[in-house]
Motif scaffolding. Structure first.
Motif, short mmCIF file in Angstrom:
data_model
loop_
_atom_site.label_atom_id
_atom_site.label_comp_id
_atom_site.label_asym_id
_atom_site.label_seq_id
_atom_site.Cartn_x
_atom_site.Cartn_y
_atom_site.Cartn_z
N PHE A 1 13.87 -5.06 -6.58
CA PHE A 1 13.87 -3.69 -5.82
C PHE A 1 12.27 -3.46 -5.52
CE2 PHE A 1 13.18 0.76 -5.55
CZ PHE A 1 13.92 1.07 -4.36
N THR A 2 11.49 -3.85 -6.56
CA THR A 2 9.94 -3.48 -6.38
C THR A 2 9.55 -4.58 -5.45
OG1 THR A 2 10.01 -2.84 -8.70
CG2 THR A 2 7.80 -3.62 -7.66
N ASN A 3 9.96 -5.79 -5.51
CA ASN A 3 9.24 -6.84 -4.46
C ASN A 3 9.80 -6.44 -3.10
OD1 ASN A 3 10.04 -9.51 -6.85
ND2 ASN A 3 8.04 -8.43 -6.20
N VAL A 4 10.84 -5.89 -2.87
CA VAL A 4 10.97 -5.39 -1.45
C VAL A 4 10.35 -4.31 -1.29
CG1 VAL A 4 13.01 -4.43 -0.14
CG2 VAL A 4 13.56 -6.28 -1.69
N ILE A 5 10.19 -3.32 -1.96
CA ILE A 5 9.13 -2.07 -1.65
C ILE A 5 7.98 -2.78 -1.20
CG2 ILE A 5 8.27 0.09 -2.22
CD1 ILE A 5 10.46 0.30 -4.11
N HIS A 6 7.26 -3.45 -2.03
CA HIS A 6 6.10 -4.43 -1.74
C HIS A 6 6.12 -4.81 -0.33
CE1 HIS A 6 4.87 -5.04 -6.10
NE2 HIS A 6 4.82 -3.97 -5.91
N ILE A 7 7.00 -5.88 0.02
CA ILE A 7 7.19 -6.18 1.29
C ILE A 7 7.06 -5.36 2.58
CG2 ILE A 7 8.40 -7.70 2.99
CD1 ILE A 7 9.22 -9.16 0.39
N ILE A 8 7.88 -4.07 2.47
CA ILE A 8 8.04 -2.93 3.47
C ILE A 8 6.62 -2.51 3.61
CG2 ILE A 8 8.79 -0.83 3.94
CD1 ILE A 8 11.62 -1.79 2.48
N ILE A 9 5.95 -2.17 2.45
CA ILE A 9 4.70 -1.35 2.24
C ILE A 9 3.67 -2.49 3.13
CG2 ILE A 9 2.59 -0.51 1.26
CD1 ILE A 9 4.68 0.22 -0.98
N ILE A 10 3.59 -3.67 2.91
CA ILE A 10 2.55 -4.60 3.16
C ILE A 10 2.94 -4.65 4.51
CG2 ILE A 10 1.72 -7.09 3.38
CD1 ILE A 10 2.72 -7.16 0.23
N PHE A 11 4.14 -5.07 5.17
CA PHE A 11 4.61 -5.32 6.66
C PHE A 11 4.09 -4.12 7.52
CE2 PHE A 11 7.53 -5.02 10.04
CZ PHE A 11 7.12 -6.24 10.79
N GLN A 12 4.51 -2.86 6.93
CA GLN A 12 4.26 -1.81 7.80
C GLN A 12 2.90 -1.44 7.84
OE1 GLN A 12 6.08 2.05 6.37
NE2 GLN A 12 6.36 2.72 8.56
N GLY A 13 2.11 -1.54 6.58
CA GLY A 13 0.79 -1.09 6.57
C GLY A 13 -0.06 -2.09 7.35
N VAL A 14 0.09 -3.27 7.35
CA VAL A 14 -0.77 -4.35 8.28
C VAL A 14 -0.40 -4.06 9.64
CG1 VAL A 14 -1.20 -6.54 8.79
CG2 VAL A 14 -1.08 -5.98 6.33
N LEU A 15 0.64 -3.64 9.94
CA LEU A 15 1.08 -3.56 11.38
C LEU A 15 0.48 -2.13 11.94
CD1 LEU A 15 3.25 -4.88 13.32
CD2 LEU A 15 4.66 -3.21 12.89
N LEU A 16 0.44 -1.13 11.11
CA LEU A 16 0.17 0.04 11.58
C LEU A 16 -1.37 0.05 11.67
CD1 LEU A 16 2.31 2.81 9.51
CD2 LEU A 16 2.47 2.04 12.20
N THR A 17 -2.07 -0.56 10.64
CA THR A 17 -3.62 -0.78 10.76
C THR A 17 -3.98 -1.63 12.03
OG1 THR A 17 -3.55 -0.67 8.11
CG2 THR A 17 -5.44 -1.58 9.46
N LEU A 18 -3.47 -2.64 12.32
CA LEU A 18 -3.83 -3.44 13.54
C LEU A 18 -3.50 -2.33 14.89
CD1 LEU A 18 -2.35 -6.87 12.46
CD2 LEU A 18 -4.92 -6.19 12.64
#
Length: 357
Positions: free
Chosen positions: A4-21
């Motif tokens: 579950f922790t890894n899934v949250i990590h992936i969501i944060i990384i994907f959304q964070g990088v996408l929004l930053t760009l």
């Protein structure tokens, strides 16, 4: 297999990088607040990427040793992002780099001794560090609201609750982080606390983007001149409205607003109204505060609501909507209009219209 922790990590990384760009490439005209917003979201994503790789056994020693440095970075970033919104002519100066000295020192220590310093003392240190900056942010928002009320008539500019929400979420992140560190050194389970931190980070990213980026195109914030006017109202003698010249000024003000209807100007400020009356801005501000016992935004909105009431009771067009009325009298937000109307009359615009058909 992903936890579950890894899934949250992936969501944060994907959304964070996408929004930053997206923040960095969406608008051609970039504001300082946009760059700071992208930096905060990007930094959060980068830190979580480190956790994700560390959990997969990639670069564990490096990411573990560098992790505590992030705690000394978020406070200054939030502080300057906050100022980029509340200050009209905010500019990042060389002296502002001093705020990042603790972060730089921690990085230097990590790279010099090539060893992690994530101990209880460091955790408490960066928590106190960011909470101090968050306190400064809360005080800045409080000052911002006061200055806006004294100088501007844009009621929607006061809607900065989301910004305070961001500060609360970041405070919770680091408070839970302390509990997690304490549990770890006491050999208690930390998985649930760890996941709470990640969920709070995800909430912070979404609060920052879906509120911060939507207001980045609006012109808001106060100037040093605005701040000086508000400061001058704090310690002074009350305006003597019994004097003849002041009575004449009151009559002139009320007559001007009734005939010119300048209160319908969405962007009316105390400075603009003072120029129209050919009186000093401070004199007009003191008059409004002392004679009417109102700040500038409340004073102007009283005229706007009275005009709206007249328009709703005697419409020029029977098909005219409440939305058309609110724009006509100087509001730019339905929620602001409804809130102000109910505050002044005790009922909603719809109820008022129904009662006066």
């Amino acid at each position: 297999m992903f936890s579950f922790t890894n899934v949250i990590h992936i969501i944060i990384i994907f959304q964070g990088v996408l929004l930053t760009l997206y923040i960095l490439i969406a608008n051609k005209k970039k504001l300082k607040s946009d760059f700071l917003l992208a930096t905060i979201i990007g930094t959060l994503s980068l830190q979580i990427l480190g956790f994700f790789l560390m959990n997969r056994g990639i670069g564990s020693a490096f990411f573990l040793s560098f992790n505590c440095a992030y705690g000394f970075l978020y406070g200054p970033l939030l502080f300057f992002y906050n100022r980029s919104i509340t200050r009209k002519h905010f500019g990042f100066k060389l002296m502002h780099l001093t705020h990042f000295i603790p972060f730089a020192l921690v990085c230097l220590i990590v790279f010099t001794i090539n060893k992690g310093i994530c101990n209880p003392e460091t955790t408490i240190g960066y928590t106190v560090h960011i909470l101090t900056y968050i306190l400064l942010c809360f005080l800045e928002v409080r000052r911002y609201k006061k200055v806006v009320k004294d100088n501007y008539s844009r009621l929607e500019w006061l809607n900065v609750g989301w910004l305070q929400g961001v500060f609360v979420v970041f405070s919770l992140i680091f408070l839970v982080d302390i509990l997690q560190a304490m549990a770890f050194f006491l050999n208690f389970g930390t998985a649930h606390l760890e996941n709470i931190v990640y969920l709070l980070i995800l909430a912070a990213i979404n609060l920052l983007y879906f509120n911060g980026f939507t207001i980045s195109g609006e012109s808001r914030g106060f100037s040093q001149e605005d701040l000086a006017l508000t400061a001058s109202l704090v310690s002074r003698k009350r305006f003597d409205t019994s004097l003849k010249e002041n009575q004449l000024l009151i009559e002139s003000l009320e007559k001007h607003l009734s005939t010119s209807e300048s209160f319908k100007n969405l962007n009316l400020t105390i400075a603009v109204l003072a120029r129209e009356l050919n009186v000093p801005k401070r004199t007009l501000s003191e008059l409004i505060n002392d004679h009417y016992d109102q700040n500038f935004v409340d004073f102007i909105n009283t005229y706007r609501i009275n005009a709206a009431k007249e328009r709703l009771m005697n419409p020029t067009d029977p098909n005219e909507t409440i939305l058309e009325v609110l724009y006509e009298v100087g509001f730019n937000s339905k929620s602001s209009f409804n809130t102000t109307f109910k505050k002044k009359t005790g009922i909603t615009p719809s109820e008022f219209k129904s009662r006066n058909k």
